[in-house]
Design a protein around this motif. Structure first.
Motif, PDB file in Angstrom:
ATOM      1  N   GLU A  16      63.792  13.117  21.726  1.00 51.32           N
ATOM      2  CA  GLU A  16      64.352  14.416  21.342  1.00 51.32           C
ATOM      3  C   GLU A  16      63.603  15.004  20.140  1.00 51.32           C
ATOM      4  N   PHE A  17      62.505  14.374  19.730  1.00 49.74           N
ATOM      5  CA  PHE A  17      61.688  14.807  18.589  1.00 49.74           C
ATOM      6  C   PHE A  17      62.481  14.820  17.289  1.00 49.74           C
ATOM      7  N   ALA A  18      63.394  13.867  17.144  1.00 49.04           N
ATOM      8  CA  ALA A  18      64.220  13.778  15.942  1.00 49.04           C
ATOM      9  C   ALA A  18      64.317  12.344  15.431  1.00 49.04           C
ATOM     10  N   ALA A  19      63.309  11.528  15.706  1.00 49.42           N
ATOM     11  CA  ALA A  19      63.357  10.136  15.274  1.00 49.42           C
ATOM     12  C   ALA A  19      63.364  10.042  13.755  1.00 49.42           C
ATOM     13  N   PRO A  20      64.191   9.162  13.217  1.00 47.83           N
ATOM     14  CA  PRO A  20      64.167   8.939  11.774  1.00 47.83           C
ATOM     15  C   PRO A  20      62.946   8.100  11.392  1.00 47.83           C
ATOM     16  N   GLN A  21      62.733   7.948  10.095  1.00 47.62           N
ATOM     17  CA  GLN A  21      61.649   7.095   9.623  1.00 47.62           C
ATOM     18  C   GLN A  21      62.036   5.636   9.822  1.00 47.62           C
ATOM     19  N   VAL A  22      61.020   4.769   9.963  1.00 45.85           N
ATOM     20  CA  VAL A  22      61.242   3.353  10.240  1.00 45.85           C
ATOM     21  C   VAL A  22      60.692   2.497   9.103  1.00 45.85           C
ATOM     22  N   VAL A  23      61.478   1.501   8.701  1.00 41.44           N
ATOM     23  CA  VAL A  23      61.034   0.513   7.721  1.00 41.44           C
ATOM     24  C   VAL A  23      60.593  -0.714   8.528  1.00 41.44           C
ATOM     25  N   LEU A  24      59.300  -0.824   8.760  1.00 41.69           N
ATOM     26  CA  LEU A  24      58.765  -1.868   9.636  1.00 41.69           C
ATOM     27  C   LEU A  24      59.092  -3.276   9.148  1.00 41.69           C
ATOM     28  N   GLU A  25      59.003  -3.516   7.857  1.00 41.06           N
ATOM     29  CA  GLU A  25      59.255  -4.860   7.329  1.00 41.06           C
ATOM     30  C   GLU A  25      60.703  -5.302   7.512  1.00 41.06           C
ATOM     31  N   ALA A  26      61.608  -4.339   7.734  1.00 43.35           N
ATOM     32  CA  ALA A  26      63.026  -4.648   7.931  1.00 43.35           C
ATOM     33  C   ALA A  26      63.461  -4.433   9.379  1.00 43.35           C
ATOM     34  N   THR A  27      62.497  -4.139  10.268  1.00 41.78           N
ATOM     35  CA  THR A  27      62.792  -3.948  11.695  1.00 41.78           C
ATOM     36  C   THR A  27      62.517  -5.246  12.435  1.00 41.78           C
ATOM     37  N   HIS A  28      63.529  -5.750  13.110  1.00 40.10           N
ATOM     38  CA  HIS A  28      63.439  -7.042  13.800  1.00 40.10           C
ATOM     39  C   HIS A  28      62.403  -7.004  14.929  1.00 40.10           C
ATOM     40  N   ALA A  29      61.705  -8.100  15.112  1.00 40.23           N
ATOM     41  CA  ALA A  29      60.673  -8.204  16.152  1.00 40.23           C
ATOM     42  C   ALA A  29      61.213  -7.902  17.542  1.00 40.23           C
ATOM     43  N   ARG A  30      62.486  -8.142  17.788  1.00 45.03           N
ATOM     44  CA  ARG A  30      63.067  -7.880  19.113  1.00 45.03           C
ATOM     45  C   ARG A  30      63.130  -6.384  19.433  1.00 45.03           C
ATOM     46  N   ALA A  31      62.952  -5.529  18.442  1.00 43.25           N
ATOM     47  CA  ALA A  31      62.968  -4.086  18.689  1.00 43.25           C
ATOM     48  C   ALA A  31      61.882  -3.689  19.682  1.00 43.25           C
ATOM     49  N   ILE A  32      60.768  -4.412  19.674  1.00 44.39           N
ATOM     50  CA  ILE A  32      59.670  -4.039  20.579  1.00 44.39           C
ATOM     51  C   ILE A  32      59.956  -4.412  22.030  1.00 44.39           C
ATOM     52  N   ASP A  33      61.082  -5.058  22.281  1.00 38.87           N
ATOM     53  CA  ASP A  33      61.525  -5.261  23.665  1.00 38.87           C
ATOM     54  C   ASP A  33      61.933  -3.917  24.282  1.00 38.87           C
ATOM     55  N   VAL A  34      62.273  -2.948  23.419  1.00 39.78           N
ATOM     56  CA  VAL A  34      62.770  -1.648  23.860  1.00 39.78           C
ATOM     57  C   VAL A  34      61.838  -0.512  23.434  1.00 39.78           C
ATOM     58  N   VAL A  35      61.338  -0.586  22.223  1.00 44.31           N
ATOM     59  CA  VAL A  35      60.533   0.489  21.643  1.00 44.31           C
ATOM     60  C   VAL A  35      59.096   0.000  21.447  1.00 44.31           C
ATOM     61  N   PRO A  36      58.113   0.716  21.970  1.00 46.30           N
ATOM     62  CA  PRO A  36      56.722   0.294  21.750  1.00 46.30           C
ATOM     63  C   PRO A  36      56.387   0.258  20.258  1.00 46.30           C
ATOM     64  N   LEU A  37      55.645  -0.760  19.852  1.00 50.96           N
ATOM     65  CA  LEU A  37      55.260  -0.908  18.462  1.00 50.96           C
ATOM     66  C   LEU A  37      54.522   0.329  17.949  1.00 50.96           C
ATOM     67  N   GLU A  38      53.719   0.931  18.795  1.00 49.56           N
ATOM     68  CA  GLU A  38      52.966   2.120  18.381  1.00 49.56           C
ATOM     69  C   GLU A  38      53.908   3.265  17.981  1.00 49.56           C
ATOM     70  N   LEU A  39      55.026   3.399  18.693  1.00 51.38           N
ATOM     71  CA  LEU A  39      56.002   4.437  18.364  1.00 51.38           C
ATOM     72  C   LEU A  39      56.680   4.133  17.032  1.00 51.38           C
TER      73      LEU A  39
END
Length: 123
Positions: free
Chosen positions: A91-114
């Motif tokens: 929807e072009f409204a993604a919030p900012q991401v704190v990578l160091e606090a984002t669990h590795a399992r997130a990439i099961d759903v969201v591509p790391l590049e995104l």
């Protein structure tokens, strides 16, 4: 049990203790089989994201005292469901991401590049 890792392969950092976040309300975006929503993406919420999220049926800004939830405001950090992050990005409204606090399992759903495209903590 091994310590949880973030999407960069390092130890999972805390996302927020004020407001207290995480599926386990431990301040981290930890997950387990019980976490059906995969609350794994640590985000810094924006007004735009909160408005779109409310419009899409996930009102994160309205206080819910019965759940000890004060409601989020722009600038708060929160463990967001991976699918909700992906939906906000679409929807072009993604919030900012704190990578160091984002669990590795997130990439099961969201591509790391995104996730990297919305990162606040990586050059």
């Amino acid at each position: 049990m091994e310590p949880p890792l973030n999407v960069l392969g390092g130890p999972l950092a805390s996302c927020s203790t004020d407001p207290l976040t995480g599926f386990f309300r431990d301040g981290c975006c930890n997950t387990s089989a019980q976490d059906q929503g995969s609350h794994t993406v640590c985000v810094v919420v924006t007004a735009e994201f909160l408005a779109v999220s409310k419009y899409l049926g996930n009102d994160l800004s309205t206080p819910r005292p019965e759940y000890r939830f004060a409601g989020l405001k722009p600038g708060d950090r929160w463990c967001l469901c991976a699918a909700r992050f992906l939906q906000a990005a679409q929807e072009f409204a993604a919030p900012q991401v704190v990578l160091e606090a984002t669990h590795a399992r997130a990439i099961d759903v969201v591509p790391l590049e995104l996730l990297r495209a919305h990162a606040v903590d990586e050059a």
